[in-house]
Design a protein around this motif. Structure first.
Motif, short mmCIF file in Angstrom:
data_model
loop_
_atom_site.label_atom_id
_atom_site.label_comp_id
_atom_site.label_asym_id
_atom_site.label_seq_id
_atom_site.Cartn_x
_atom_site.Cartn_y
_atom_site.Cartn_z
N PHE A 52 0.84 -1.19 0.00
CA PHE A 52 0.00 0.00 0.00
C PHE A 52 0.88 1.24 0.00
O PHE A 52 2.06 1.20 0.32
N CYS A 53 0.24 2.37 -0.38
CA CYS A 53 0.96 3.63 -0.45
C CYS A 53 0.95 4.29 0.93
O CYS A 53 -0.11 4.47 1.52
N ASP A 54 2.13 4.66 1.38
CA ASP A 54 2.26 5.31 2.68
C ASP A 54 1.60 6.69 2.69
O ASP A 54 1.13 7.14 3.71
N SER A 55 1.57 7.33 1.54
CA SER A 55 1.03 8.69 1.47
C SER A 55 -0.49 8.73 1.42
O SER A 55 -1.12 9.44 2.19
N CYS A 56 -1.08 7.95 0.51
CA CYS A 56 -2.53 8.05 0.35
C CYS A 56 -3.27 6.80 0.84
O CYS A 56 -4.49 6.79 0.90
N GLY A 57 -2.54 5.75 1.19
CA GLY A 57 -3.17 4.56 1.75
C GLY A 57 -3.80 3.63 0.73
O GLY A 57 -4.46 2.67 1.09
N ARG A 80 6.17 3.30 -7.32
CA ARG A 80 5.50 4.58 -7.48
C ARG A 80 3.99 4.37 -7.48
O ARG A 80 3.46 3.56 -8.24
N CYS A 81 3.32 5.12 -6.60
CA CYS A 81 1.87 5.05 -6.52
C CYS A 81 1.29 5.97 -7.58
O CYS A 81 1.57 7.16 -7.61
N GLU A 82 0.49 5.42 -8.49
CA GLU A 82 -0.08 6.22 -9.57
C GLU A 82 -1.29 7.04 -9.09
O GLU A 82 -1.77 7.89 -9.80
N GLU A 83 -1.76 6.72 -7.90
CA GLU A 83 -2.91 7.44 -7.36
C GLU A 83 -2.50 8.84 -6.92
O GLU A 83 -3.19 9.82 -7.17
N CYS A 84 -1.37 8.93 -6.22
CA CYS A 84 -0.97 10.22 -5.69
C CYS A 84 0.42 10.63 -6.14
O CYS A 84 0.85 11.75 -5.89
N GLY A 85 1.14 9.75 -6.82
CA GLY A 85 2.45 10.08 -7.34
C GLY A 85 3.61 9.89 -6.38
O GLY A 85 4.75 10.18 -6.71
ZN LIG Z 1 -0.46 7.11 -3.06
#
Ligand SMILES: [Zn+2]
Length: 95
Positions: A52-57, A80-85
Motif C-alpha cells: 500500500f501507499c504510505d502517502s494516500c493509503g 511509485r503510486c499512480e494514485e498520488c504520485g
Molecule cells: Zn499514493
C-alpha cells in the motif's frame, strides 16, 4: 502468530479480493490493518508494507495503480503510486 497479526494478514487478503471492484473499500481495509498494528505496537511485515501507499493509503497493484522499478545499481526496488504520485524505496532484503 498473534491474533492482531492474523487480523492484519486477513485484512490485506480482503483488500486484495476487493480492490478491483472497490478500491475505496480496499483502502479502508488497509487503514484498519494499520490501526490494528499501531494500537498493538507491532510493525507491519515488509511484504505487507509494500502493498500500500504510505502517502494516500491506496492498495497498490503493480501494473494497475503502481509502477515497480528495480534499481539494481543500488539494490533497491522503487514503487511509485499512480494514485498520488508518491514513490517509496525498498531494499531487496525486506520481505
Ligand atoms: Zn499514493
Amino acid at each position: 502468530m498473534s491474533v492482531a497479526r492474523e487480523r492484519i494478514e486477513r485484512l490485506f487478503e480482503l483488500a486484495d479480493e476487493v480492490h478491483d471492484e472497490n478500491p475505496e473499500r480496499a483502502k479502508r481495509y488497509i487503514e484498519r490493518a494499520r490501526e490494528i498494528a499501531t494500537s498493538n505496537r507491532i510493525r507491519l511485515p515488509a511484504h505487507l508494507k509494500r502493498r500500500f501507499c504510505d502517502s494516500c493509503g491506496a492498495y497498490l497493484v503493480p501494473g494497475k495503480n503502481a509502477r515497480v522499478r528495480l534499481r539494481s545499481e543500488d539494490g533497491h526496488v522503487v514503487v511509485r503510486c499512480e494514485e498520488c504520485g508518491a514513490t517509496e524505496r525498498y531494499g531487496y532484503g525486506d520481505r
